[in-house]
Design a protein around this motif. Structure first.
Motif, mmCIF file in Angstrom:
data_model
loop_
_atom_site.group_PDB
_atom_site.id
_atom_site.type_symbol
_atom_site.label_atom_id
_atom_site.label_comp_id
_atom_site.label_asym_id
_atom_site.label_seq_id
_atom_site.Cartn_x
_atom_site.Cartn_y
_atom_site.Cartn_z
ATOM 1 N N ALA A 1 2.443 -4.481 6.057
ATOM 2 C CA ALA A 1 2.026 -3.285 6.873
ATOM 3 C C ALA A 1 2.060 -4.229 8.260
ATOM 4 O O ALA A 1 2.002 -5.473 8.541
ATOM 5 C CB ALA A 1 0.443 -3.342 6.523
ATOM 6 N N ALA B 1 2.983 5.341 -3.367
ATOM 7 C CA ALA B 1 1.686 4.822 -2.450
ATOM 8 C C ALA B 1 0.421 4.459 -3.329
ATOM 9 O O ALA B 1 0.194 5.053 -4.645
ATOM 10 C CB ALA B 1 1.245 5.893 -1.483
ATOM 11 N N ASP C 1 0.891 -1.366 0.172
ATOM 12 C CA ASP C 1 -0.068 0.100 0.045
ATOM 13 C C ASP C 1 0.865 1.206 -0.081
ATOM 14 O O ASP C 1 0.384 2.369 -0.236
ATOM 15 C CB ASP C 1 -1.131 -0.016 0.990
ATOM 16 N N PHE C 2 2.197 1.122 0.298
ATOM 17 C CA PHE C 2 2.857 2.335 0.490
ATOM 18 C C PHE C 2 4.628 1.756 0.592
ATOM 19 O O PHE C 2 4.482 0.799 1.411
ATOM 20 C CB PHE C 2 2.625 2.895 1.859
ATOM 21 N N SER D 1 -4.123 1.785 0.842
ATOM 22 C CA SER D 1 -3.640 2.281 2.063
ATOM 23 C C SER D 1 -4.657 2.592 3.159
ATOM 24 O O SER D 1 -4.854 2.186 4.190
ATOM 25 C CB SER D 1 -2.565 3.392 1.794
ATOM 26 N N SER E 1 2.641 1.013 6.863
ATOM 27 C CA SER E 1 2.144 0.490 5.946
ATOM 28 C C SER E 1 3.081 -0.630 5.348
ATOM 29 O O SER E 1 4.325 -0.728 5.894
ATOM 30 C CB SER E 1 2.119 1.417 4.650
ATOM 31 N N GLN F 1 -6.513 -0.468 4.088
ATOM 32 C CA GLN F 1 -5.862 -1.287 5.001
ATOM 33 C C GLN F 1 -5.728 -0.878 6.525
ATOM 34 O O GLN F 1 -5.768 -1.364 7.507
ATOM 35 C CB GLN F 1 -4.443 -1.905 4.431
ATOM 36 N N TYR F 2 -5.509 0.654 6.451
ATOM 37 C CA TYR F 2 -5.541 1.441 7.806
ATOM 38 C C TYR F 2 -6.740 0.786 8.453
ATOM 39 O O TYR F 2 -6.714 0.779 9.659
ATOM 40 C CB TYR F 2 -5.233 2.875 7.285
#
Length: 394
Positions: free
Chosen positions: A310, A196, A184-185, A201, A308, A204-205
């Motif tokens: 991650a 990114a 994702d990053f 991202s 990330s 997923q966060y």
């Protein structure tokens, strides 16, 4: 034995660009930056500041001679280190004049690095209760001019002194952490700018927060009502708000109002600095502790850390008696008040400046930088740092 945060220091560069003006220069509705992602100012690092100097400046004002003697471990969390071999912690160790009988290492896992450092510090203190550990989270977020990630750039550092019998916050033992291989990053070794997948991202966060929060409740038996506040890693301040909203319905109206109010206070510093990667969560915590009078000793603060790639973790701390007396509020207020706004063209010119990579020598004018600790240049492929007060350079 309790272990946790005894002192917290913060530093950001003395320059910033206004996000409304940046939006206008990019033909973007300013509300997209100031409301949509929740950012007001972006810290801009001059050539005389890098991850090392930002970290050293964050720590220098909080350490007394007794701290410098007791610190026997320096852990530097960063994803914008200055050397692929030598740890940034070694540079900071020298610049601050710390006890030479110490370990000094650098930890990398995107924005999670400082959290990993804190957990390592807790274990070290458990075995060495008379020692102290200096944990640093320092980064410069770079995505490129006019890129989708430009508005989430920033620069700064947070320094945390971890000790037994901490005076600010005791860290509780139970935590939940989760790892998955996700692109994702990332920032390849050949690039000074990050790459990114913004949509992934963000997803997923949120997913990682849900996973660790649900498992934390099972593991501990605690509920949303047991928290006075929850602080988040903040790539931009609106993202933490989105995560918090996913759990608010678990609490009463009173609990929801309390957590939302605390969250808004916790974003104050981040809104005016931008993303500082490894230090972002702890800048949020610092903003909360220094800008509210609603918290009291014994309050439990939840913290969600995400890096990330991650790794995510949810852990907690308990505020200690008279914790406000051990914060550096006046210094941080002065820091924000003394910053200077630069124009968008000035910001772009600074962004495009780079240090030589061909072995050539460069000398930088540290006198135009009000910071106590600066990068003075490069000679023989070695970075030259200076502590203006200590009068030590190498």
């Amino acid at each position: 034995m309790k272990a946790g945060i005894d002192k917290i220091g913060f530093y950001a560069p003395h320059l910033y660009v206004d996000m409304t003006k940046l939006a206008e220069s990019r033909n973007v509705d300013p509300d997209k930056f100031t409301i949509g992602i929740g950012q007001e100012k972006m810290a801009v690092p001059p050539m005389t500041q890098d991850a090392v100097t930002l970290a050293a400046n964050a720590a220098v004002d909080i350490l007394e001679d007794s701290d410098k003697e007791a610190i026997d471990f320096v852990i530097f969390g960063t994803e914008t280190g200055v050397d692929s071999s030598k740890s940034a912690a070694v540079y900071v160790h020298e610049l601050l004049g710390l006890n030479p009988y110490a370990r000094a290492i650098e930890v990398k896992q995107a924005c999670y690095g400082a959290t990993a450092g804190i957990q390592m510090a807790k274990a070290h203190i458990a075995m060495n209760p008379d020692s102290k550990v200096l944990v640093l989270g320092s980064d410069i977020a770079r995505y490129g001019l006019s890129t989708p990630g430009e508005a989430t750039q920033g620069a700064g550092a947070v320094a945390l002194l971890i000790s037994a019998d901490p005076r600010v916050m005791a860290l509780e033992d139970e935590s939940v952490y989760f790892t998955a291989d996700i692109m994702d990053f990332w920032r390849p070794v050949y690039s000074d700018k990050a790459f990114a997948d913004g949509k992934l991202s963000n997803e997923q966060y949120m997913a990682f927060f849900s996973r660790v929060w649900e498992q934390y409740k099972v593991k501990t038996g605690l509920a949303l009502s047991d928290f006075a506040a929850i602080c988040y890693h903040l790539p931009y301040t609106k993202l933490g708000y989105k995560a918090l909203k996913t759990v608010l319905e678990e609490g009463t109206e009173e609990v929801q109002e309390r957590l939302l109010a605390s969250y808004n206070v916790s974003t104050g510093y981040n809104r005016n600095v931008g993303n500082i990667y490894t230090g972002s969560l702890y800048l949020s915590l610092l903003s909360l502790l220094e800008q509210t009078d609603k918290l009291v000793a014994g309050d439990r603060i939840g913290m969600f850390s995400y890096g990330s790639g991650a790794v995510g973790e949810f852990f907690t701390g308990i505020l200690q008696s008279n914790y406000q007396d051990y914060l550096n509020i006046d210094r941080h207020t002065e820091l924000f008040a003394s910053r200077s706004e630069i124009s968008v063209p000035e910001y772009e010119a600074i962004f495009e400046e780079t240090l030589p990579t061909d072995g050539s020598t460069v000398k930088l004018d540290v006198e135009i930088d009000p910071a106590r600790i600066c990068l003075a240049g490069i000679a023989d492929d070695k970075r030259q740092y200076v502590n203006k007060v200590k009068s030590v350079s190498y």
